[in-house]
Write a protein that holds these residues in place. Structure first.
Motif, PDB file in Angstrom:
ATOM      1  N   PHE A 181      41.998  55.187  76.949  1.00 11.43           N
ATOM      2  CA  PHE A 181      42.685  55.640  75.741  1.00 11.43           C
ATOM      3  C   PHE A 181      43.083  54.461  74.865  1.00 11.43           C
ATOM      4  O   PHE A 181      42.969  54.524  73.630  1.00 11.43           O
ATOM      5  CB  PHE A 181      43.916  56.460  76.128  1.00 11.43           C
ATOM      6  N   GLN A 182      43.536  53.363  75.488  1.00 11.27           N
ATOM      7  CA  GLN A 182      43.910  52.182  74.720  1.00 11.27           C
ATOM      8  C   GLN A 182      42.703  51.585  74.006  1.00 11.27           C
ATOM      9  O   GLN A 182      42.813  51.127  72.857  1.00 11.27           O
ATOM     10  CB  GLN A 182      44.545  51.140  75.643  1.00 11.27           C
ATOM     11  N   MET A 183      41.545  51.592  74.662  1.00 11.71           N
ATOM     12  CA  MET A 183      40.343  51.039  74.042  1.00 11.71           C
ATOM     13  C   MET A 183      39.882  51.889  72.860  1.00 11.71           C
ATOM     14  O   MET A 183      39.408  51.357  71.850  1.00 11.71           O
ATOM     15  CB  MET A 183      39.219  50.932  75.069  1.00 11.71           C
ATOM     16  N   SER A 184      39.992  53.195  72.981  1.00  8.71           N
ATOM     17  CA  SER A 184      39.485  54.085  71.929  1.00  8.71           C
ATOM     18  C   SER A 184      40.507  54.364  70.842  1.00  8.71           C
ATOM     19  O   SER A 184      40.146  54.927  69.800  1.00  8.71           O
ATOM     20  CB  SER A 184      39.046  55.414  72.548  1.00  8.71           C
ATOM     21  N   LEU A 185      41.763  53.973  71.058  1.00  9.10           N
ATOM     22  CA  LEU A 185      42.821  54.348  70.111  1.00  9.10           C
ATOM     23  C   LEU A 185      42.591  53.851  68.690  1.00  9.10           C
ATOM     24  O   LEU A 185      42.819  54.620  67.734  1.00  9.10           O
ATOM     25  CB  LEU A 185      44.177  53.849  70.637  1.00  9.10           C
ATOM     26  N   PRO A 186      42.151  52.596  68.445  1.00  8.02           N
ATOM     27  CA  PRO A 186      41.954  52.180  67.046  1.00  8.02           C
ATOM     28  C   PRO A 186      40.961  53.056  66.288  1.00  8.02           C
ATOM     29  O   PRO A 186      41.222  53.476  65.159  1.00  8.02           O
ATOM     30  CB  PRO A 186      41.439  50.740  67.177  1.00  8.02           C
ATOM     31  N   VAL A 188      39.794  56.170  67.247  1.00  6.29           N
ATOM     32  CA  VAL A 188      40.228  57.574  67.248  1.00  6.29           C
ATOM     33  C   VAL A 188      41.369  57.785  66.269  1.00  6.29           C
ATOM     34  O   VAL A 188      41.403  58.780  65.529  1.00  6.29           O
ATOM     35  CB  VAL A 188      40.624  58.001  68.673  1.00  6.29           C
ATOM     36  N   GLY A 189      42.313  56.830  66.229  1.00  5.01           N
ATOM     37  CA  GLY A 189      43.419  56.950  65.284  1.00  5.01           C
ATOM     38  C   GLY A 189      42.952  56.871  63.840  1.00  5.01           C
ATOM     39  O   GLY A 189      43.427  57.638  62.978  1.00  5.01           O
ATOM     40  N   SER A 190      42.020  55.982  63.550  1.00  2.33           N
ATOM     41  CA  SER A 190      41.493  55.882  62.189  1.00  2.33           C
ATOM     42  C   SER A 190      40.749  57.152  61.789  1.00  2.33           C
ATOM     43  O   SER A 190      40.891  57.640  60.661  1.00  2.33           O
ATOM     44  CB  SER A 190      40.551  54.675  62.083  1.00  2.33           C
ATOM     45  N   LEU A 191      39.978  57.716  62.718  1.00  2.00           N
ATOM     46  CA  LEU A 191      39.247  58.942  62.405  1.00  2.00           C
ATOM     47  C   LEU A 191      40.181  60.129  62.240  1.00  2.00           C
ATOM     48  O   LEU A 191      39.872  61.063  61.490  1.00  2.00           O
ATOM     49  CB  LEU A 191      38.218  59.221  63.502  1.00  2.00           C
ATOM     50  N   PHE A 192      41.306  60.095  62.935  1.00  2.33           N
ATOM     51  CA  PHE A 192      42.294  61.162  62.711  1.00  2.33           C
ATOM     52  C   PHE A 192      42.822  61.110  61.277  1.00  2.33           C
ATOM     53  O   PHE A 192      42.970  62.158  60.613  1.00  2.33           O
ATOM     54  CB  PHE A 192      43.444  61.016  63.702  1.00  2.33           C
ATOM     55  N   LEU A 193      43.092  59.900  60.783  1.00  2.00           N
ATOM     56  CA  LEU A 193      43.537  59.764  59.394  1.00  2.00           C
ATOM     57  C   LEU A 193      42.436  60.193  58.421  1.00  2.00           C
ATOM     58  O   LEU A 193      42.712  60.796  57.377  1.00  2.00           O
ATOM     59  CB  LEU A 193      43.955  58.318  59.120  1.00  2.00           C
ATOM     60  N   VAL A 194      41.182  59.901  58.764  1.00  2.56           N
ATOM     61  CA  VAL A 194      40.060  60.352  57.923  1.00  2.56           C
ATOM     62  C   VAL A 194      39.994  61.871  57.905  1.00  2.56           C
ATOM     63  O   VAL A 194      39.750  62.487  56.853  1.00  2.56           O
ATOM     64  CB  VAL A 194      38.747  59.745  58.435  1.00  2.56           C
ATOM     65  N   ASP A 195      40.207  62.504  59.064  1.00  2.00           N
ATOM     66  CA  ASP A 195      40.210  63.975  59.116  1.00  2.00           C
ATOM     67  C   ASP A 195      41.315  64.551  58.246  1.00  2.00           C
ATOM     68  O   ASP A 195      41.121  65.568  57.558  1.00  2.00           O
ATOM     69  CB  ASP A 195      40.378  64.447  60.563  1.00  2.00           C
ATOM     70  N   VAL A 196      42.488  63.905  58.285  1.00  2.00           N
ATOM     71  CA  VAL A 196      43.594  64.371  57.432  1.00  2.00           C
ATOM     72  C   VAL A 196      43.231  64.240  55.955  1.00  2.00           C
ATOM     73  O   VAL A 196      43.455  65.162  55.151  1.00  2.00           O
ATOM     74  CB  VAL A 196      44.883  63.588  57.760  1.00  2.00           C
ATOM     75  N   ALA A 197      42.623  63.101  55.595  1.00  2.00           N
ATOM     76  CA  ALA A 197      42.233  62.892  54.199  1.00  2.00           C
ATOM     77  C   ALA A 197      41.160  63.890  53.771  1.00  2.00           C
ATOM     78  O   ALA A 197      41.210  64.441  52.661  1.00  2.00           O
ATOM     79  CB  ALA A 197      41.723  61.454  54.018  1.00  2.00           C
ATOM     80  N   LEU A 198      40.195  64.150  54.644  1.00  2.00           N
ATOM     81  CA  LEU A 198      39.153  65.123  54.316  1.00  2.00           C
ATOM     82  C   LEU A 198      39.734  66.525  54.189  1.00  2.00           C
ATOM     83  O   LEU A 198      39.285  67.321  53.342  1.00  2.00           O
ATOM     84  CB  LEU A 198      38.060  65.101  55.387  1.00  2.00           C
ATOM     85  N   GLY A 199      40.732  66.831  55.007  1.00  2.00           N
ATOM     86  CA  GLY A 199      41.384  68.135  54.878  1.00  2.00           C
ATOM     87  C   GLY A 199      42.097  68.283  53.548  1.00  2.00           C
ATOM     88  O   GLY A 199      42.044  69.354  52.918  1.00  2.00           O
ATOM     89  N   ILE A 200      42.755  67.215  53.102  1.00  2.00           N
ATOM     90  CA  ILE A 200      43.430  67.261  51.796  1.00  2.00           C
ATOM     91  C   ILE A 200      42.407  67.415  50.676  1.00  2.00           C
ATOM     92  O   ILE A 200      42.604  68.195  49.723  1.00  2.00           O
ATOM     93  CB  ILE A 200      44.276  65.978  51.608  1.00  2.00           C
ATOM     94  N   VAL A 201      41.280  66.677  50.779  1.00  2.00           N
ATOM     95  CA  VAL A 201      40.236  66.781  49.756  1.00  2.00           C
ATOM     96  C   VAL A 201      39.651  68.192  49.726  1.00  2.00           C
ATOM     97  O   VAL A 201      39.370  68.747  48.655  1.00  2.00           O
ATOM     98  CB  VAL A 201      39.134  65.729  50.027  1.00  2.00           C
ATOM     99  N   LEU A 224      32.989  50.488  60.804  1.00  2.00           N
ATOM    100  CA  LEU A 224      33.814  49.448  60.192  1.00  2.00           C
ATOM    101  C   LEU A 224      35.003  49.096  61.069  1.00  2.00           C
ATOM    102  O   LEU A 224      35.330  47.911  61.257  1.00  2.00           O
ATOM    103  CB  LEU A 224      34.293  49.918  58.810  1.00  2.00           C
ATOM    104  N   VAL A 225      35.645  50.108  61.643  1.00  2.00           N
ATOM    105  CA  VAL A 225      36.793  49.850  62.522  1.00  2.00           C
ATOM    106  C   VAL A 225      36.333  49.154  63.797  1.00  2.00           C
ATOM    107  O   VAL A 225      37.004  48.239  64.308  1.00  2.00           O
ATOM    108  CB  VAL A 225      37.522  51.169  62.839  1.00  2.00           C
ATOM    109  N   LEU A 226      35.177  49.559  64.343  1.00  2.00           N
ATOM    110  CA  LEU A 226      34.662  48.905  65.543  1.00  2.00           C
ATOM    111  C   LEU A 226      34.399  47.421  65.305  1.00  2.00           C
ATOM    112  O   LEU A 226      34.713  46.575  66.153  1.00  2.00           O
ATOM    113  CB  LEU A 226      33.378  49.590  66.005  1.00  2.00           C
ATOM    114  N   ILE A 227      33.799  47.107  64.157  1.00  2.00           N
ATOM    115  CA  ILE A 227      33.546  45.697  63.823  1.00  2.00           C
ATOM    116  C   ILE A 227      34.860  44.933  63.718  1.00  2.00           C
ATOM    117  O   ILE A 227      34.976  43.788  64.177  1.00  2.00           O
ATOM    118  CB  ILE A 227      32.745  45.600  62.508  1.00  2.00           C
ATOM    119  N   ALA A 228      35.877  45.586  63.143  1.00  2.00           N
ATOM    120  CA  ALA A 228      37.164  44.910  62.938  1.00  2.00           C
ATOM    121  C   ALA A 228      37.900  44.653  64.251  1.00  2.00           C
ATOM    122  O   ALA A 228      38.583  43.632  64.396  1.00  2.00           O
ATOM    123  CB  ALA A 228      38.037  45.736  61.995  1.00  2.00           C
ATOM    124  N   VAL A 229      37.773  45.574  65.216  1.00  2.00           N
ATOM    125  CA  VAL A 229      38.566  45.463  66.446  1.00  2.00           C
ATOM    126  C   VAL A 229      37.721  45.015  67.638  1.00  2.00           C
ATOM    127  O   VAL A 229      38.207  45.066  68.770  1.00  2.00           O
ATOM    128  CB  VAL A 229      39.250  46.813  66.775  1.00  2.00           C
TER     129      VAL A 229
END
Length: 258
Positions: A181-186, A188-201, A224-229
């Motif tokens: 979970f710690q490895m996937s959190l960056p 998964v957390g970023s994609l959760f925010l993307v899902d929220v943004a897509l829901g608003i759109v 992009l997040v994978l490259i960053a982390v």
């Protein structure tokens, strides 16, 4: 040569433990490695270990067959706990794939023959290369070598009645999921925010087909997040190797009754 004959039963016990360890241990257990090479490596390591630990002379009697079973189970247990901890990388890749939309596109892992998530296979390959780079496979072999300090070759039984062994394996299983979970959190957390943004759109611009736009956006953000982390992931994988060795040591202490 004749001096070796009385010690051959002890050598055979060492050979059973080493080869059983290779059946489960990451990297050495892969079926892409020819079986003859595994047996040959196990035989050579058994000779080195036999001459190093000074194994006692053991008679072939009814107790000897119990010793053979015990040695096989010790090797399988130690290899299993190492494979269990390394499976955290595959689990983390499964979490990431589920959020990215790649969960339906599992691939066959040529090493194990089992289905594996795409990102899990990618991260696991990097982890194996990193393991070889830092000589982690040597540490795994050291683990089976020093197992005789905790589980003597003439110990007949494994204390299965000791509840601490079952508790230790369950806690290791729990630790493996926490690390995954710690490895996937960056990601998964970023994609959760993307899902929220897509829901608003989707609510504000109903003319936009969010299902067509959402998948490529999530894939692009994930990479992009994978490259960053990636540097942080390598550090977590390095800590995972240390955790694997500590877990192997803890299990050997419990099996040996320490």
């Amino acid at each position: 040569m004749l001096d070796f004959i009385p010690s051959f039963p002890a050598f055979l016990l060492i050979f059973v433990r080493v080869t059983s360890f290779f059946l489960m241990m990451p990297l050495f257990s892969y079926r892409t490695i020819p079986a003859s090479h595994k047996v040959g490596l196990g035989f050579m390591l058994s000779i080195i270990m036999f001459t190093s630990i000074g194994a006692p002379e053991i008679a072939i009697d009814s107790t000897y067959f119990l010793l053979v079973i015990k040695e096989a189970m010790v090797g399988l247990f130690i290899g299993f706990i190492a494979a269990l901890m390394m499976a955290a990388i595959q689990i983390a890749g499964g979490f990431i794939d589920f959020q990215m939309g790649f969960a339906i596109a599992n691939v066959i892992d040529p090493q194990t023959g089992a289905q594996s998530p795409l990102m899990g296979q990618y991260l696991y390959t990097i982890a194996l290369l990193f393991l070889l780079t830092v000589n982690g496979h040597h540490l795994l072999i050291d683990g089976i070598f020093y197992s005789y300090n905790f589980v003597p070759i003439d110990q007949v039984t494994i204390p299965f009645g000791n509840g601490n062994i079952a508790e230790f394996i369950i806690l290791s299983f729990n630790k493996m999921f926490i690390i995954a979970f710690q490895m996937s959190l960056p990601v998964v957390g970023s994609l959760f925010l993307v899902d929220v943004a897509l829901g608003i759109v989707a609510r504000t611009v109903p003319q936009l087909n969010i299902f067509v736009v959402g998948l490529p956006v999530k894939i692009a953000v994930s990479f992009l997040v994978l490259i960053a982390v990636m540097g942080v992931l390598i550090m977590v994988i390095s800590d995972l190797f240390s955790t694997t060795l500590a877990t192997m040591r803890g299990l050997m202490e419990l099996i040996g009754g320490a």
